[in-house]
Design a protein around this motif. Structure first.
Motif, PDB file in Angstrom:
ATOM      1  N   ARG A 628     -54.447  -7.203  55.540  1.00 44.28           N
ATOM      2  CA  ARG A 628     -54.669  -5.843  56.619  1.00 44.28           C
ATOM      3  C   ARG A 628     -55.978  -5.950  56.955  1.00 44.28           C
ATOM      4  NH1 ARG A 628     -51.466  -2.500  51.790  1.00 44.28           N
ATOM      5  NH2 ARG A 628     -49.100  -3.026  52.678  1.00 44.28           N
ATOM      6  N   LYS A 629     -56.725  -6.182  56.135  1.00 48.47           N
ATOM      7  CA  LYS A 629     -58.344  -5.901  56.756  1.00 48.47           C
ATOM      8  C   LYS A 629     -58.820  -6.814  57.612  1.00 48.47           C
ATOM      9  CE  LYS A 629     -62.776  -5.261  56.382  1.00 48.47           C
ATOM     10  NZ  LYS A 629     -63.486  -6.154  57.272  1.00 48.47           N
ATOM     11  N   GLU A 630     -58.072  -8.216  57.638  1.00 42.64           N
ATOM     12  CA  GLU A 630     -58.259  -9.220  58.915  1.00 42.64           C
ATOM     13  C   GLU A 630     -57.689  -8.821  60.244  1.00 42.64           C
ATOM     14  OE1 GLU A 630     -58.174 -13.881  59.680  1.00 42.64           O
ATOM     15  OE2 GLU A 630     -57.373 -13.236  57.767  1.00 42.64           O
ATOM     16  N   LEU A 631     -56.311  -8.161  60.040  1.00 42.97           N
ATOM     17  CA  LEU A 631     -55.744  -7.765  61.039  1.00 42.97           C
ATOM     18  C   LEU A 631     -56.588  -6.518  61.751  1.00 42.97           C
ATOM     19  CD1 LEU A 631     -52.152  -7.542  59.775  1.00 42.97           C
ATOM     20  CD2 LEU A 631     -53.086  -9.213  61.452  1.00 42.97           C
ATOM     21  N   LYS A 632     -56.982  -5.719  61.004  1.00 44.05           N
ATOM     22  CA  LYS A 632     -57.972  -4.430  61.629  1.00 44.05           C
ATOM     23  C   LYS A 632     -59.090  -5.097  62.208  1.00 44.05           C
ATOM     24  CE  LYS A 632     -60.168  -0.359  60.368  1.00 44.05           C
ATOM     25  NZ  LYS A 632     -60.614   0.884  59.196  1.00 44.05           N
ATOM     26  N   ASP A 633     -59.670  -5.984  61.611  1.00 42.61           N
ATOM     27  CA  ASP A 633     -60.921  -6.745  62.648  1.00 42.61           C
ATOM     28  C   ASP A 633     -60.475  -7.517  63.792  1.00 42.61           C
ATOM     29  OD1 ASP A 633     -62.547  -5.935  60.158  1.00 42.61           O
ATOM     30  OD2 ASP A 633     -62.386  -7.902  59.320  1.00 42.61           O
ATOM     31  N   ILE A 634     -59.335  -8.119  63.506  1.00 45.07           N
ATOM     32  CA  ILE A 634     -58.725  -8.815  64.951  1.00 45.07           C
ATOM     33  C   ILE A 634     -58.515  -7.546  66.029  1.00 45.07           C
ATOM     34  CG2 ILE A 634     -56.799  -9.859  65.970  1.00 45.07           C
ATOM     35  CD1 ILE A 634     -56.531 -11.336  63.237  1.00 45.07           C
ATOM     36  N   GLY A 635     -57.850  -6.711  65.691  1.00 44.09           N
ATOM     37  CA  GLY A 635     -57.851  -5.481  66.637  1.00 44.09           C
ATOM     38  C   GLY A 635     -58.981  -4.794  67.031  1.00 44.09           C
ATOM     39  N   GLN A 636     -60.054  -4.787  66.485  1.00 45.65           N
ATOM     40  CA  GLN A 636     -61.113  -4.217  66.928  1.00 45.65           C
ATOM     41  C   GLN A 636     -62.076  -5.388  68.060  1.00 45.65           C
ATOM     42  OE1 GLN A 636     -63.503  -3.598  63.234  1.00 45.65           O
ATOM     43  NE2 GLN A 636     -62.697  -1.595  62.949  1.00 45.65           N
ATOM     44  N   ASN A 637     -61.699  -6.468  67.591  1.00 42.36           N
ATOM     45  CA  ASN A 637     -62.387  -7.360  68.672  1.00 42.36           C
ATOM     46  C   ASN A 637     -61.393  -7.545  69.811  1.00 42.36           C
ATOM     47  OD1 ASN A 637     -64.081  -8.742  66.843  1.00 42.36           O
ATOM     48  ND2 ASN A 637     -62.792 -10.107  65.838  1.00 42.36           N
ATOM     49  N   ILE A 638     -60.221  -7.452  69.767  1.00 46.68           N
ATOM     50  CA  ILE A 638     -59.402  -7.194  71.102  1.00 46.68           C
ATOM     51  C   ILE A 638     -59.911  -6.074  71.776  1.00 46.68           C
ATOM     52  CG2 ILE A 638     -56.967  -6.682  72.016  1.00 46.68           C
ATOM     53  CD1 ILE A 638     -56.171  -8.403  69.481  1.00 46.68           C
ATOM     54  N   ASN A 639     -60.048  -4.997  71.005  1.00 48.93           N
ATOM     55  CA  ASN A 639     -60.428  -3.831  71.858  1.00 48.93           C
ATOM     56  C   ASN A 639     -61.864  -4.050  72.681  1.00 48.93           C
ATOM     57  OD1 ASN A 639     -58.478  -2.322  70.821  1.00 48.93           O
ATOM     58  ND2 ASN A 639     -59.535  -1.392  69.159  1.00 48.93           N
ATOM     59  N   LYS A 648     -56.482  -5.454  81.354  1.00 48.08           N
ATOM     60  CA  LYS A 648     -56.672  -5.543  79.997  1.00 48.08           C
ATOM     61  C   LYS A 648     -55.328  -6.289  79.410  1.00 48.08           C
ATOM     62  CE  LYS A 648     -59.294  -1.081  79.600  1.00 48.08           C
ATOM     63  NZ  LYS A 648     -60.427  -1.783  80.083  1.00 48.08           N
ATOM     64  N   PHE A 649     -55.639  -7.143  78.389  1.00 53.68           N
ATOM     65  CA  PHE A 649     -54.333  -7.442  77.378  1.00 53.68           C
ATOM     66  C   PHE A 649     -54.116  -6.998  76.341  1.00 53.68           C
ATOM     67  CE2 PHE A 649     -52.096 -10.596  74.885  1.00 53.68           C
ATOM     68  CZ  PHE A 649     -51.037 -10.564  75.434  1.00 53.68           C
ATOM     69  N   GLU A 650     -53.090  -6.068  76.286  1.00 51.06           N
ATOM     70  CA  GLU A 650     -53.171  -5.288  74.895  1.00 51.06           C
ATOM     71  C   GLU A 650     -51.781  -5.221  74.038  1.00 51.06           C
ATOM     72  OE1 GLU A 650     -55.532  -1.178  76.356  1.00 51.06           O
ATOM     73  OE2 GLU A 650     -53.360  -1.457  76.988  1.00 51.06           O
ATOM     74  N   TYR A 651     -50.993  -6.251  74.732  1.00 52.29           N
ATOM     75  CA  TYR A 651     -49.613  -6.360  74.156  1.00 52.29           C
ATOM     76  C   TYR A 651     -49.601  -6.718  72.892  1.00 52.29           C
ATOM     77  CZ  TYR A 651     -48.258  -5.643  78.885  1.00 52.29           C
ATOM     78  OH  TYR A 651     -48.059  -4.996  80.028  1.00 52.29           O
ATOM     79  N   LEU A 652     -50.648  -7.581  72.023  1.00 54.17           N
ATOM     80  CA  LEU A 652     -50.535  -8.445  70.899  1.00 54.17           C
ATOM     81  C   LEU A 652     -51.832  -7.814  70.062  1.00 54.17           C
ATOM     82  CD1 LEU A 652     -49.809 -12.180  71.771  1.00 54.17           C
ATOM     83  CD2 LEU A 652     -48.434 -10.371  70.766  1.00 54.17           C
ATOM     84  N   HIS A 653     -52.306  -6.643  70.435  1.00 55.32           N
ATOM     85  CA  HIS A 653     -52.975  -5.942  69.518  1.00 55.32           C
ATOM     86  C   HIS A 653     -52.226  -5.628  67.999  1.00 55.32           C
ATOM     87  CE1 HIS A 653     -55.540  -2.912  67.390  1.00 55.32           C
ATOM     88  NE2 HIS A 653     -56.244  -2.769  68.537  1.00 55.32           N
ATOM     89  N   PRO A 654     -52.703  -5.962  66.877  1.00 54.80           N
ATOM     90  CA  PRO A 654     -51.878  -6.006  65.566  1.00 54.80           C
ATOM     91  C   PRO A 654     -51.252  -4.643  65.459  1.00 54.80           C
ATOM     92  CG  PRO A 654     -54.076  -7.050  65.322  1.00 54.80           C
ATOM     93  CD  PRO A 654     -54.147  -6.429  66.667  1.00 54.80           C
ATOM     94  N   GLU A 655     -51.880  -3.546  65.888  1.00 54.04           N
ATOM     95  CA  GLU A 655     -50.944  -2.098  65.801  1.00 54.04           C
ATOM     96  C   GLU A 655     -49.859  -2.153  66.717  1.00 54.04           C
ATOM     97  OE1 GLU A 655     -53.771   0.679  66.790  1.00 54.04           O
ATOM     98  OE2 GLU A 655     -55.237   0.305  64.812  1.00 54.04           O
TER      99      GLU A 655
END
Length: 663
Positions: A628-639, A648-655
């Motif tokens: 879960r922590k890694e997914l949160k970090d991935i989401g921040q990097n996508i942002n 923007k490409f937002e479709y595969l944001h972990p959320e």
């Protein structure tokens, strides 16, 4: 006397609550146990669906740390069935709490023993007889059926455990009808044809959210972006030579290659192809036509993927010209629209239904047939199969049955869709198509530094998410299988491998490319490949072909499911009027838009935030938390990346990624 506090969470499934009499016995690890205690709070209706009930019992036996419980119910009351999520037992003297994830229907007049955390490989389960009896019952509930020859296996009869609750039970056709009635769309849209593209876009002011494609769908940059970052992204491959069947010449595209020759563009890895040969000869619905195109793309100096040539059918010839960006504007636009008729046919049939919904259903059945609910690998997979069988059962018939939505909206109709699904799944290999880096390598587009297809954001996000899931699964598998002997001695995991790979005619799933050598799993690496592939396909893989559907299909000219008339056979100039009259009529537009709205709905929690918690073993819980922590970090990097992008490409944001296959 020792006082124990017992908390029981009754499940939220249909019929979960009970009026039966419930007894519990508490055990320690040495065989010491309490007397059977009846659980009943006076003047309260206990064990209602979705409720948490708390009981206090006293017993002369002091068990400092409860390691096992025994549950038993009778058939008293009008509704005696009972599904339990979890039970917590607290010894009030020692203050030690033990958690027992039950996650089962409690059968009448049968003792059910549940160990703390309820996670055992079969060779170490102290209640093996109970475990085997439970599995034997599940094998009678989860049976394979090849409903249509050539399609993946599906469930023969949907078990009650797989059914939606009342709030979730619906099918696509019913929901489309409800949407149309509630919004009065038939009255507002009227009937007949659209007059202009502006006429069509006017509906978004009040009745539909404006899809992202509306404003720039005619531009070549948008068409190229769609190949990389929309609903059907993984068809493109690196061009190493121009196919002989493709009629494009050096002179045709010289002005679009920024001074390079075809040979130089190939050498610099800037030319790419998509060949939809699989559509050649596919059955179409009534008089509609589905091309089988070949398209050539060039990455310009800005890093944008640009279409430079489209041939709508496989064999070059005078009535099958190569369309170019220099052709009359509406002629070129029309060629791109016809290309997308083919792309939508491939997307819905193969990318969406065949290689996610249907392929994963067979694996879901196998996991239930072969792996005990106490098996750690069942617990790993279970969140990613939640409602999968129910989704398929309630919705696929609306799409691919005769007279269904494919017939009313798609050029290929239901018959062509079935042909494509069969062709597509026949080619699917877990060791290539199910391992995302290998899929990219097979197409020559694997890249982590942006040097190849720098605007392929979907690839970049999928690759990052694949690595995160692979790391999560690796830790989990290695924790439970720290030696190869544990794998070799696990009869359930071996049976699972057998059923995955056994042919459909022999009663298995018929999955190809599973690393199951000589009839056995022998290494943690093999298991990691299999379980990573399953989880990735059921989550990220499905989201990649599903989440963007409204932004893509919501404006039908951008991604037409079918066009009236025939594809152009020459390059004669066309007008907007010529094209608009080929776009689906108002009635079909409503159907396509409504379907896109429904298919893009997110009805589950985000990846890693599981709707049902199956993992209680402390070491495994830590692995999930790290994921879960890694997914949160991935989401921040996508942002952070998206802040720099104009588009923007937002479709595969972990959320935005559900835990399992949704519509």
């Amino acid at each position: 006397m020792t006082t124990y506090e017992i908390k029981i969470k009754t499940g939220d499934r249909l019929g979960s609550g009970t009026n039966a009499n419930i007894e519990i016995v508490l055990f320690d690890g040495s065989g010491k146990h309490t007397k059977p205690a009846k659980l009943d709070n006076l003047f309260r209706d206990d064990f209602e669906r979705g409720h948490l009930d708390v009981f206090t019992i006293k017993d002369e036996t002091d068990i400092p740390e409860v390691t096992e419980i025994k549950l038993r119910r009778d058939t008293a009351g009008r509704f005696s069935d009972w599904f339990v999520d979890q039970i917590e037992v607290l010894n009030k003297n020692t203050k030690i709490t033990s958690i027992f994830p039950v996650l089962r229907w409690i059968r009448p007049k049968v003792d059910l023993f549940i160990g703390r955390h309820d996670t055992f490989l079969p060779q170490f389960d102290p209640r093996l007889q109970q475990r085997n009896a439970e599995l034997q019952e599940k094998r009678t509930l989860y049976e394979y059926e090849e409903r249509i020859p050539g399609l993946p296996v599906q469930i023969k009869n949907v078990p009650e455990d797989e059914e939606y609750s009342i709030s979730r039970k619906w099918d696509i056709a019913t929901k489309i009808l409800r949407l149309r009635v509630e919004k009065g769309l038939d009255r507002i849209f009227g009937c007949g044809r659209w007059e202009t593209f502006d006429d069509l876009t006017s509906v978004y002011t009040s009745y539909f959210e404006r899809p992202k494609a509306v404003d720039d769908w005619k531009r070549d940059e948008s068409f190229g972006w769609q190949r990389l970052n929309s609903v059907n992204p993984n068809l493109i491959y690196l061009c190493t030579e121009i196919p002989t069947k493709f009629g494009v010449t050096e002179d045709d595209i010289a002005s679009f290659l920024e001074g390079l020759t075809i040979s130089e563009a190939i050498s610099e890895k800037r030319l790419f192809l998509i060949d939809l040969e699989i559509l050649d000869g596919v059955t179409c619905f009534k008089e509609y036509v589905c091309p089988a195109p070949i398209a050539l793309f060039f990455v310009n100096d800005k890093g944008q993927l640009m279409p430079v040539a489209i041939q709508l059918f496989q064999q070059k010839g005078p009535d099958n010209p190569v369309f170019l960006p220099s052709d009359p504007p509406y002629t070129w636009l029309f060629a791109k629209m016809w290309y997308n008729v083919a792309d939508t046919s491939y997307h819905q049939s193969i990318s969406h239904l065949g290689c996610t919904h249907l392929l994963m259903e067979g694996i879901c059945i196998a996991s239930n047939r072969c792996l005990s609910p106490s098996h750690p690998m069942f617990k790993l997979l279970a969140p990613h199969f939640l409602y999968h069988i129910a989704v398929n059962d309630h919705s696929l018939s609306s799409l691919i049955d005769a007279g269904g939505i494919f017939d009313t909206t798609m050029a290929i109709g239901h018959a062509g869709a079935l042909e494509l699904i069969i062709k597509g799944v026949r080619k699917w290999r877990m060791n290539v198509d199910g391992i995302y880096p290998e899929l990219l390598k097979s197409k020559g587009v694997y890249c982590k530094d942006g040097s190849i297809l720098p605007t392929f954001y979907q690839r970049d996000d999928m690759l990052t998410l694949y690595e995160a899931i692979h790391g999560y699964v690796t830790k989990y598998v290695n924790f439970y299988y720290d030696t190869s002997d544990k794998i070799i001695g696990d009869n359930e995991i071996q049976t699972f491998g057998q059923e995955l790979t056994k042919s459909k005619s022999d009663g298995g799933c018929g999955i190809l490319g599973v690393p199951f050598k000589n009839g056995r799993f022998t290494s943690a690496e093999q298991l990691t490949i299999v379980f990573t592939s399953i989880i990735f396909t059921s989550t990220v893989g499905h989201s990649a072909v599903n989440t963007a559907q409204y932004d893509t299909y919501g404006f039908p000219p951008n991604y037409p499911t079918r066009l009236d008339g025939a594809p152009p056979k020459n390059k004669s100039p066309l007008t907007e009027e010529d094209i608009v009259k080929c776009v689906v009529d108002r009635e079909t537009t409503i159907e396509v838009m409504s379907l896109a709205v429904i298919l893009s709905e997110k009805i589950k929690n985000a990846l890693g935030d599981f709707e049902v918690n199956y993992t209680y073993d402390p070491a495994a819980v830590k692995i999930v938390e790290e994921f879960r922590k890694e997914l949160k970090d991935i989401g921040q990097n996508i942002n952070q990346r998206n802040e720099k992008l104009e588009r923007k490409f937002e479709y595969l944001h972990p959320e935005e990624i559900p835990n399992s296959v949704s519509l």
